[in-house]
Structures are given as structure tokens and as C-alpha cells.
Design an enzyme around this catalytic site. Structure first.
Site, short mmCIF file in Angstrom:
data_model
loop_
_atom_site.label_atom_id
_atom_site.label_comp_id
_atom_site.label_asym_id
_atom_site.label_seq_id
_atom_site.Cartn_x
_atom_site.Cartn_y
_atom_site.Cartn_z
N ARG A 180 2.78 -8.89 0.84
CA ARG A 180 1.55 -9.60 0.52
C ARG A 180 1.82 -10.69 -0.52
O ARG A 180 1.28 -11.80 -0.42
CB ARG A 180 0.47 -8.63 0.01
CG ARG A 180 -0.05 -7.68 1.07
CD ARG A 180 -1.17 -6.80 0.55
NE ARG A 180 -2.40 -7.57 0.29
CZ ARG A 180 -3.45 -7.07 -0.36
NH1 ARG A 180 -3.43 -5.84 -0.85
NH2 ARG A 180 -4.53 -7.82 -0.55
N CYS A 237 -3.56 -7.64 -8.96
CA CYS A 237 -3.25 -7.00 -7.68
C CYS A 237 -4.19 -7.60 -6.65
O CYS A 237 -4.43 -8.80 -6.65
CB CYS A 237 -3.40 -5.49 -7.80
SG CYS A 237 -5.06 -4.96 -8.34
#
Length: 282
Positions: A180, A237
Site C-alpha cells: 500500500r 496509517c
């Protein structure tokens, strides 16, 4: 004060003269709903068996505000958060231990919120419920009202501009999975990639196969190798949940760090914000 506690230490404290308040924050980041399958139900898991005396806290409803401009899990209204904690029996002078099903992300989110709002004695059960060998309960406790009044600002919090600046002036860690960060896949947010200048540091690498944190020395070595020595440190995050777990890991290592609570879900929703891809911070 340690930021984490083992199951054996917790058992001893529960049997002692000053037992901690227990918060059960079982939660999972799940894409099941998008696939037409039932989403994970933390409350049902709690009702099926929990540590005796533990109170269930709903991460989505009570540890976050409604999704929107602030991201998928923006900070909750401070007054409402305080009311939730008081209903759970949390007082300023009473120790608190938070646990979840084992991943540690949800428990860390509750830990961080309590620390940010000024509670001085809160720890996470290392390894979560899976490490507990004592009896479980299905009873729903009714604790006496606590007196905790949140006072935000006790630990570091970043907004988007602060995160962007820290990525250049200090160390900004990206706690998501490496793919990611690199932008190879993005199952949730508008676009893949990372904040320019941020360093990839998947939070999954802070724990061993049993879900417990690595030793403080090993964590300190990891973060120093990533650039933590002598720098201000921040973490983000996807939506401020697994990032809280990385802030917790840094605390175990003795390294203070700020959390960008809006995280990638907020950053990537703003098309004016730059996006970096690939393995390098850029």
C-alpha cells in the site's frame, strides 16, 4: 510506566488491592461488507466471552467520529469520548488495561486516545485475549461511574500539514503494509501511495508470530535503523488505527511519537495533496 502488560501480570493486578479497569475493544478492519458478507461483530464476540469485569467499547462508534473530511476514523468528540470512558468506570486515578482479539490495533487506538486526553496509567494487554489463560465471563458488568475528564494534548497529534512538514524535517513512518505504501494496491482509499518523504515501517513487523511485541531493545534497533535517532517522530496509517499500534511500539522502545490521526484516508481524499509511489520516500 510500561505501555504494555502481560497476561500473567494482569492476572496478578486483578487479584491485588488496586485492580485496573478493563476495556474490551475487539474490532477488525474488514472488507466483508463490500463483498456482501456480514461484517465482524466485536460486540457479539465480547458477549460470547470476555475478561471478567471488562466493558465493551465500540471502536467505530465510540473511539472515532463519523467518517468524512477527517478520514475514515477521525477523532471522536472529546466530550462524548469522556462520557464513554466514565460509563466504563474509568477514573483519573484508576489504572486502565485495554485489550482486543489479539491484533492489538484497536486496543492501541483506545490506549492512544486515553493517553492523548491525559490519562496517565493505561496499558495494552500484550498479545490480546489470545494470551489470557484464565476464565472468561458472559456477564455484562455495570461499573460505577468514573470521574475521568479528558484534557486533550498530553501526547503528540499531527494534522495533514504537520505530517507533511515532519516528513521533511524529522521522521514520518507509514505503518501500512508495504504494497500500500508503494502504491501497488489500494483496497480502501481513493488512491495508492504514500506521503512524500514518509518511510515505510509496517506495524506488523513490530510483533512476533504470537502477536506479542518484540523486545524493547529489538524495537529500538528497528526504529533507529529507520531514522528515529535524534529526530522528531510521527506515524500515520490508513485511518489512525494501526498507526496507534506503531506509536505504542515506539513507546515500548522508549521513543515518543506523534500520531497523524486522519492518516492516508484523509490525505488521499484531498486531490491537492501530493502522492508518492514506489519504495523510496521521495
Amino acid at each position: 510506566m510500561n505501555a504494555i502488560i502481560s497476561a500473567s501480570e494482569l492476572a496478578n493486578e486483578l487479584a491485588g488491592p488496586r485492580p485496573p479497569v478493563l476495556l474490551d475493544v475487539r474490532w477488525q478492519l474488514s472488507l466483508a461488507k463490500a463483498a456482501g458478507e456480514p461484517a465482524f461483530d466485536g460486540r457479539a464476540e465480547y458477549e460470547a466471552g470476555h475478561l471478567p469485569g471488562a466493558v465493551f467499547v465500540d471502536l467505530d462508534a465510540e473511539l472515532a467520529g463519523p467518517p468524512g473530511a477527517g478520514g475514515r476514523h477521525p477523532l471522536p468528540d472529546v466530550a462524548e469520548f469522556g462520557a464513554v470512558m466514565r460509563r466504563a468506570g474509568v477514573s483519573a486515578a484508576t489504572p486502565v488495561v485495554v485489550y482486543d482479539g489479539g491484533q492489538g490495533w484497536a486496543a492501541a487506538r483506545a490506549w492512544w486516545l486515553l493517553r492523548w486526553t491525559g490519562h496517565e496509567d493505561v496499558r495494552v494487554l500484550d498479545g490480546g485475549l489470545a494470551t489470557w489463560t484464565g476464565d472468561l465471563s458472559t456477564g455484562i458488568p455495570a461499573p460505577a461511574e468514573g470521574d475521568f475528564v479528558p484534557r486533550p494534548g498530553a501526547v503528540g497529534l499531527l494534522d495533514a500539514d504537520g505530517a507533511a512538514a515532519l516528513a521533511r524535517s524529522g521522521l514520518l513512518l507509514d505503518a501500512r503494509a508495504g504494497e500500500r505504501y508503494r502504491g501497488e494496491v489500494e483496497p480502501i482509499d481513493r488512491v495508492g501511495g504514500h506521503i512524500p518523504g514518509a518511510v515505510s515501517a509496517p506495524t506488523t513487523e513490530n510483533v512476533g508470530p504470537d502477536g506479542r511485541f518484540l523486545a524493547p531493545e529489538a524495537l529500538a534497533d528497528r526504529f533507529k535503523a529507520l531514522g528515529a535517532s535524534g529526530n522528531d517522530v510521527g506515524v500515520y496509517c490508513g485511518s489512525g488505527v494501526s498507526g496507534a499500534h506503531e506509536v505504542l511500539a515506539l513507546a515500548v522502545a522508549g521513543i515518543p511519537a506523534a500520531l497523524y490521526a486522519g492518516s492516508w484516508s484523509q490525505w488521499s481524499s484531498d486531490e491537492s495533496r501530493p502522492v508518492a509511489t514506489g519504495p523510496d520516500p521521495q
